[in-house]
Scaffold this motif. Sequence first.
Motif, PDB file in Angstrom:
ATOM      1  N   TYR A 283     -18.133  -9.028   9.939  1.00 58.84           N
ATOM      2  CA  TYR A 283     -17.459  -9.454   8.710  1.00 58.84           C
ATOM      3  C   TYR A 283     -18.248  -9.001   7.486  1.00 58.84           C
ATOM      4  CZ  TYR A 283     -15.167 -12.550   5.342  1.00 58.84           C
ATOM      5  OH  TYR A 283     -14.484 -13.045   4.265  1.00 58.84           O
ATOM      6  N   GLN A 284     -19.569  -9.139   7.533  1.00 59.21           N
ATOM      7  CA  GLN A 284     -20.387  -8.737   6.395  1.00 59.21           C
ATOM      8  C   GLN A 284     -20.399  -7.223   6.202  1.00 59.21           C
ATOM      9  OE1 GLN A 284     -24.176 -10.511   5.815  1.00 59.21           O
ATOM     10  NE2 GLN A 284     -23.569 -12.533   6.523  1.00 59.21           N
ATOM     11  N   LEU A 285     -20.164  -6.492   7.290  1.00 57.39           N
ATOM     12  CA  LEU A 285     -20.145  -5.032   7.211  1.00 57.39           C
ATOM     13  C   LEU A 285     -18.740  -4.477   6.972  1.00 57.39           C
ATOM     14  CD1 LEU A 285     -22.605  -4.320  10.161  1.00 57.39           C
ATOM     15  CD2 LEU A 285     -23.065  -3.957   7.734  1.00 57.39           C
ATOM     16  N   TYR A 286     -17.779  -5.368   6.706  1.00 62.98           N
ATOM     17  CA  TYR A 286     -16.384  -5.006   6.450  1.00 62.98           C
ATOM     18  C   TYR A 286     -15.680  -4.445   7.680  1.00 62.98           C
ATOM     19  CZ  TYR A 286     -17.844  -5.356   1.547  1.00 62.98           C
ATOM     20  OH  TYR A 286     -18.360  -5.799   0.341  1.00 62.98           O
ATOM     21  N   TRP A 287     -16.139  -4.779   8.864  1.00 58.53           N
ATOM     22  CA  TRP A 287     -15.471  -4.367  10.097  1.00 58.53           C
ATOM     23  C   TRP A 287     -14.527  -5.495  10.514  1.00 58.53           C
ATOM     24  CZ3 TRP A 287     -20.652  -2.728  12.822  1.00 58.53           C
ATOM     25  CH2 TRP A 287     -21.146  -1.568  12.205  1.00 58.53           C
ATOM     26  N   THR A 288     -13.402  -5.557   9.827  1.00 59.95           N
ATOM     27  CA  THR A 288     -12.482  -6.677   9.981  1.00 59.95           C
ATOM     28  C   THR A 288     -11.935  -6.790  11.395  1.00 59.95           C
ATOM     29  OG1 THR A 288     -11.859  -6.462   7.651  1.00 59.95           O
ATOM     30  CG2 THR A 288     -10.372  -7.714   9.085  1.00 59.95           C
ATOM     31  N   ASN A 289     -11.613  -5.663  12.013  1.00 58.27           N
ATOM     32  CA  ASN A 289     -11.089  -5.685  13.378  1.00 58.27           C
ATOM     33  C   ASN A 289     -12.052  -6.374  14.336  1.00 58.27           C
ATOM     34  OD1 ASN A 289      -8.591  -3.639  13.429  1.00 58.27           O
ATOM     35  ND2 ASN A 289     -10.149  -2.851  12.039  1.00 58.27           N
ATOM     36  N   ILE A 290     -13.318  -5.977  14.240  1.00 56.06           N
ATOM     37  CA  ILE A 290     -14.334  -6.521  15.141  1.00 56.06           C
ATOM     38  C   ILE A 290     -14.575  -7.993  14.849  1.00 56.06           C
ATOM     39  CG2 ILE A 290     -16.754  -6.346  15.834  1.00 56.06           C
ATOM     40  CD1 ILE A 290     -16.596  -3.370  15.215  1.00 56.06           C
ATOM     41  N   ALA A 291     -14.607  -8.344  13.573  1.00 54.34           N
ATOM     42  CA  ALA A 291     -14.831  -9.744  13.196  1.00 54.34           C
ATOM     43  C   ALA A 291     -13.747 -10.641  13.773  1.00 54.34           C
ATOM     44  CB  ALA A 291     -14.874  -9.872  11.680  1.00 54.34           C
ATOM     45  N   GLN A 292     -12.494 -10.169  13.725  1.00 50.63           N
ATOM     46  CA  GLN A 292     -11.390 -10.988  14.249  1.00 50.63           C
ATOM     47  C   GLN A 292     -11.431 -11.063  15.770  1.00 50.63           C
ATOM     48  OE1 GLN A 292      -7.528 -11.147  12.412  1.00 50.63           O
ATOM     49  NE2 GLN A 292      -6.559 -10.439  14.298  1.00 50.63           N
ATOM     50  N   GLN A 293     -11.654  -9.935  16.416  1.00 45.01           N
ATOM     51  CA  GLN A 293     -11.708  -9.922  17.881  1.00 45.01           C
ATOM     52  C   GLN A 293     -12.836 -10.820  18.389  1.00 45.01           C
ATOM     53  OE1 GLN A 293      -9.623  -8.667  19.862  1.00 45.01           O
ATOM     54  NE2 GLN A 293     -10.621  -8.534  21.868  1.00 45.01           N
ATOM     55  N   ALA A 311     -14.075 -20.682  14.071  1.00 45.46           N
ATOM     56  CA  ALA A 311     -13.305 -19.492  14.434  1.00 45.46           C
ATOM     57  C   ALA A 311     -12.025 -19.395  13.599  1.00 45.46           C
ATOM     58  CB  ALA A 311     -12.965 -19.520  15.918  1.00 45.46           C
ATOM     59  N   LEU A 312     -11.353 -20.527  13.387  1.00 42.43           N
ATOM     60  CA  LEU A 312     -10.129 -20.500  12.587  1.00 42.43           C
ATOM     61  C   LEU A 312     -10.425 -20.102  11.145  1.00 42.43           C
ATOM     62  CD1 LEU A 312      -8.060 -23.570  13.819  1.00 42.43           C
ATOM     63  CD2 LEU A 312      -7.995 -21.205  14.602  1.00 42.43           C
ATOM     64  N   LYS A 313     -11.577 -20.520  10.643  1.00 41.53           N
ATOM     65  CA  LYS A 313     -11.973 -20.112   9.290  1.00 41.53           C
ATOM     66  C   LYS A 313     -12.099 -18.593   9.210  1.00 41.53           C
ATOM     67  CE  LYS A 313     -15.661 -20.559   5.867  1.00 41.53           C
ATOM     68  NZ  LYS A 313     -17.016 -21.086   5.575  1.00 41.53           N
ATOM     69  N   ARG A 314     -12.724 -17.992  10.203  1.00 45.07           N
ATOM     70  CA  ARG A 314     -12.859 -16.532  10.212  1.00 45.07           C
ATOM     71  C   ARG A 314     -11.497 -15.861  10.346  1.00 45.07           C
ATOM     72  NH1 ARG A 314     -17.144 -14.041  10.877  1.00 45.07           N
ATOM     73  NH2 ARG A 314     -17.475 -15.209   8.937  1.00 45.07           N
TER      74      ARG A 314
END
Length: 380
Positions: A283-293, A311-314
């Motif tokens: 998330y901090q590195l802007y890798w949204t796909n990975i952060a969600q998965q 997890a729901l917050k993310r």
Amino acid sequence: MNGFITKHWQQMVITVLAATVFCYWLFLYPFIPVVREMSQLFLWTDDYFLERIMIPGGLALYLGEMISQFFINPVNGAIAYTIIFLVARQLSDRWLRQFFPTMKVACRFALSLILPVILMWLAMLPYVPLTLTMAVILVLGAGCVVMAVPRTKRLWVLLLAIPVTYWLAGPAVKGIDYIAYDKEVGKEMGTYEEMECDMLFRQGEWQQIIRRFPQPESPAVRSAVLIAYHKTGQTDKQELMNNLVIPREQQGNSRSVFNIGGMHFYVNFGSLSSAFMVSDMAYQLYWTNIAQQAAFEAMEYVPTCNKSGRALKRLVETNIISRHYDVARKYISILEKTTFYRRWAQSMRPLVDHPETIGSHPFLQAAQKEYDNSTDIFFI
């Protein structure tokens, strides 16, 4: 002075023990209560309460989850466990007074500490829910109430109390949600190294991470240390990326779970704590796909199959970034029924109701721009 000590020695010892319990949880193992909190989602709704109270042991389950929600803050966790220790000791002492009235005071005091110590040991096992502790306390409390009833009426009260207590507290050995899981399930919560690093990463304690984990064993912790070096200005962005990701041809036998434009994110997770760390790092590195998965993966590691407020917050954040505002709104509606995520969720609602205001949120705006220029490999 000797007379004062003789008269109040029990209170003095209890005070010392309470301070010891508090310091133990706050300074030695603050991450264990934190792990308990992120393994559940407690809601202040009628449906949530009725869903639990309708099963044997439901009140113990409800109370355990209600208390665990406060563990989002390590100080709250230390206070809660101290109170549990004191309540369990007091109830044990009352039982001993009732059944062994002639026992020496010192002996009774020593025996009254056995149950609290056992409960503190159980608290060290994050995969054993707090339900068991609440069940034991409820049974002890019910017993004290029955014993306070006059002998002439005690039998009738006891006949009523047994089924009611069983339904509210459960059998206190095996039951809904508080059976002790095996060690393999326990490993899925994470090692102490992963739990502690995850807590420090969440708090942004970069210097602490570097100091506490000079030679980390977990791949997720190793990556967290790399980011900590970058956050403290000891490495630049290029050096960080060179260590976090590797080309496909250099992957060899190393395990990697995510692919970023032909580069492999050099981290794999095998526990709840490490999955959350991966989500935070991505998330901090802007890798949204990975952060969600990774957030979804983290919830899969929860032993009780509960949802996770963290997890729901993310998922709210990643769905705002990917412009799935209806999905984000659904998660916000759930978090608004919690205690410690409510205010944050309310602050996010204007962003999904009026997406044009996302420009006022620097991080989400930058993350959306990065997301638009990347490939959505998980079809989120």
